[in-house]
Design a protein around this motif. Structure first.
Motif, mmCIF file in Angstrom:
data_model
loop_
_atom_site.group_PDB
_atom_site.id
_atom_site.type_symbol
_atom_site.label_atom_id
_atom_site.label_comp_id
_atom_site.label_asym_id
_atom_site.label_seq_id
_atom_site.Cartn_x
_atom_site.Cartn_y
_atom_site.Cartn_z
ATOM 1 N N ARG A 136 -9.471 -3.391 -8.634
ATOM 2 C CA ARG A 136 -8.804 -4.309 -9.557
ATOM 3 C C ARG A 136 -9.138 -5.762 -9.241
ATOM 4 O O ARG A 136 -9.204 -6.153 -8.078
ATOM 5 C CB ARG A 136 -7.284 -4.116 -9.480
ATOM 6 C CG ARG A 136 -6.817 -2.822 -10.077
ATOM 7 C CD ARG A 136 -5.365 -2.514 -9.798
ATOM 8 N NE ARG A 136 -4.550 -3.679 -9.480
ATOM 9 C CZ ARG A 136 -3.490 -3.643 -8.684
ATOM 10 N NH1 ARG A 136 -3.136 -2.519 -8.095
ATOM 11 N NH2 ARG A 136 -2.777 -4.723 -8.466
ATOM 12 N N SER A 137 -9.291 -6.546 -10.279
ATOM 13 C CA SER A 137 -9.671 -7.956 -10.098
ATOM 14 C C SER A 137 -8.518 -8.810 -9.585
ATOM 15 O O SER A 137 -8.745 -9.895 -9.046
ATOM 16 C CB SER A 137 -10.181 -8.531 -11.427
ATOM 17 O OG SER A 137 -9.171 -8.427 -12.422
ATOM 18 N N ASP A 138 -7.281 -8.337 -9.722
ATOM 19 C CA ASP A 138 -6.134 -9.139 -9.274
ATOM 20 C C ASP A 138 -5.799 -8.920 -7.791
ATOM 21 O O ASP A 138 -4.854 -9.504 -7.273
ATOM 22 C CB ASP A 138 -4.900 -8.840 -10.138
ATOM 23 C CG ASP A 138 -4.455 -7.382 -10.037
ATOM 24 O OD1 ASP A 138 -5.315 -6.506 -9.845
ATOM 25 O OD2 ASP A 138 -3.242 -7.124 -10.176
ATOM 26 N N ILE A 139 -6.577 -8.089 -7.124
ATOM 27 C CA ILE A 139 -6.376 -7.833 -5.692
ATOM 28 C C ILE A 139 -6.911 -9.013 -4.878
ATOM 29 O O ILE A 139 -7.969 -9.549 -5.177
ATOM 30 C CB ILE A 139 -7.115 -6.530 -5.286
ATOM 31 C CG1 ILE A 139 -6.451 -5.305 -5.913
ATOM 32 C CG2 ILE A 139 -7.194 -6.385 -3.775
ATOM 33 C CD1 ILE A 139 -5.072 -5.009 -5.398
ATOM 34 N N ASN A 177 -5.922 7.896 -0.011
ATOM 35 C CA ASN A 177 -5.125 8.050 -1.243
ATOM 36 C C ASN A 177 -4.313 6.797 -1.523
ATOM 37 O O ASN A 177 -4.204 6.351 -2.668
ATOM 38 C CB ASN A 177 -4.192 9.263 -1.133
ATOM 39 C CG ASN A 177 -4.944 10.585 -1.204
ATOM 40 O OD1 ASN A 177 -6.075 10.630 -1.690
ATOM 41 N ND2 ASN A 177 -4.344 11.639 -0.719
ATOM 42 N N ASN A 178 -3.748 6.222 -0.463
ATOM 43 C CA ASN A 178 -2.956 4.999 -0.607
ATOM 44 C C ASN A 178 -3.822 3.838 -1.080
ATOM 45 O O ASN A 178 -3.418 3.055 -1.951
ATOM 46 C CB ASN A 178 -2.288 4.662 0.733
ATOM 47 C CG ASN A 178 -1.401 3.450 0.630
ATOM 48 O OD1 ASN A 178 -1.849 2.328 0.869
ATOM 49 N ND2 ASN A 178 -0.148 3.668 0.280
ATOM 50 N N LEU A 179 -5.034 3.734 -0.528
ATOM 51 C CA LEU A 179 -5.949 2.672 -0.954
ATOM 52 C C LEU A 179 -6.312 2.808 -2.416
ATOM 53 O O LEU A 179 -6.325 1.830 -3.168
ATOM 54 C CB LEU A 179 -7.229 2.716 -0.113
ATOM 55 C CG LEU A 179 -7.317 1.861 1.141
ATOM 56 C CD1 LEU A 179 -8.704 1.962 1.733
ATOM 57 C CD2 LEU A 179 -6.943 0.425 0.882
ATOM 58 N N CYS A 180 -6.618 4.027 -2.838
ATOM 59 C CA CYS A 180 -6.973 4.264 -4.239
ATOM 60 C C CYS A 180 -5.818 3.884 -5.157
ATOM 61 O O CYS A 180 -6.013 3.242 -6.202
ATOM 62 C CB CYS A 180 -7.349 5.729 -4.462
ATOM 63 S SG CYS A 180 -8.953 6.179 -3.769
ATOM 64 N N ALA A 181 -4.611 4.267 -4.773
ATOM 65 C CA ALA A 181 -3.434 3.981 -5.595
ATOM 66 C C ALA A 181 -3.195 2.479 -5.720
ATOM 67 O O ALA A 181 -2.787 1.992 -6.780
ATOM 68 C CB ALA A 181 -2.203 4.668 -5.007
ATOM 69 N N ARG A 182 -3.449 1.730 -4.644
ATOM 70 C CA ARG A 182 -3.182 0.296 -4.664
ATOM 71 C C ARG A 182 -4.319 -0.538 -5.237
ATOM 72 O O ARG A 182 -4.081 -1.533 -5.917
ATOM 73 C CB ARG A 182 -2.889 -0.191 -3.243
ATOM 74 C CG ARG A 182 -1.469 0.011 -2.813
ATOM 75 C CD ARG A 182 -1.025 -0.856 -1.655
ATOM 76 N NE ARG A 182 -2.059 -1.575 -0.978
ATOM 77 C CZ ARG A 182 -2.800 -1.070 0.014
ATOM 78 N NH1 ARG A 182 -2.611 0.164 0.414
ATOM 79 N NH2 ARG A 182 -3.716 -1.802 0.600
ATOM 80 N N LEU A 183 -5.553 -0.146 -4.934
ATOM 81 C CA LEU A 183 -6.685 -1.004 -5.289
ATOM 82 C C LEU A 183 -7.326 -0.690 -6.634
ATOM 83 O O LEU A 183 -7.959 -1.566 -7.227
ATOM 84 C CB LEU A 183 -7.769 -0.922 -4.204
ATOM 85 C CG LEU A 183 -7.368 -1.302 -2.775
ATOM 86 C CD1 LEU A 183 -8.600 -1.354 -1.891
ATOM 87 C CD2 LEU A 183 -6.639 -2.625 -2.737
#
Length: 196
Positions: A136-139, A177-183
């Protein structure tokens, strides 16, 4: 001599490792160790550089051709590999990192430089992921890189403190999995109405 120091520090830490004991472990005299490195602190700096260079060399081979999320996943795999039964060099590295915050402040700058280099590399991979649309660009790349470093180090430290609670495969899967969900952008499943 470096390998002898690694073995000793992995077993008893910095404060209980002497130049004399390193010489004995390596099959040399204390005088030779001091002659070669000058001081215990100089030997430690060389030891840290040796461990770091060895790890980086192996990591770069595995990172070949990977970008963005794939590179982040590779970093996770490499850093947590062997967490349940860490190698002596890994144990020595973490012992010294912890002791740099206490009895060995003179090597703290070495660890700070290693952390800064790792932070830049992870930040860059997140930026590449944004450029390719994987992330995501807003990260905020720098913040996410810092969080990932803290998580990876925390998992390694926990495994050393209490190996009974350590499960490398589960930790790696959960972290990815957590990284995928957040990023990454959430994947929308079409509703029944939109499919009609």
């Amino acid at each position: 001599m470096i390998e002898a120091a690694i073995r000793l520090i992995a077993r008893v830490g910095y404060t209980h490792t002497t130049l004399e004991s390193i010489g004995v472990e390596a099959g040399y005299s204390r005088g030779l160790v001091q002659h070669r490195f000058g001081s215990k602190e100089r030997l430690l700096e060389e030891l840290i550089k040796h461990i770091t260079a060895d790890y980086r060399e192996r990591l770069l081979v595995r990172l070949q051709g990977l970008r963005g999320m794939d590179a982040l996943f590779c970093e996770i795999d490499c850093y947590l590999e062997g967490m349940d039964m860490p190698a002596e060099r890994s144990l020595a590295f973490f012992m010294l990192m912890q002791e740099s915050l206490g009895p060995v402040p003179q090597i703290r700058a070495t660890f700070a430089a290693i952390s800064a280099r790792w932070h830049r590399a992870l930040t860059r991979q997140i930026e590449i992921g944004q450029q390719t649309g994987q992330i995501r660009s807003d990260i905020d790349p720098a913040s996410e890189a810092q969080l990932l470093i803290a998580t990876l180090r925390g998992l390694r430290m926990q495994s050393m403190l209490d190996p009974q609670t350590s499960n490398t495969a589960l930790s790696i899967e959960s972290l990815k999995n957590n990284l995928c969900a957040r990023l990454q952008e959430p994947r929308h499943t079409p509703s029944a109405r939109s499919r009609e």
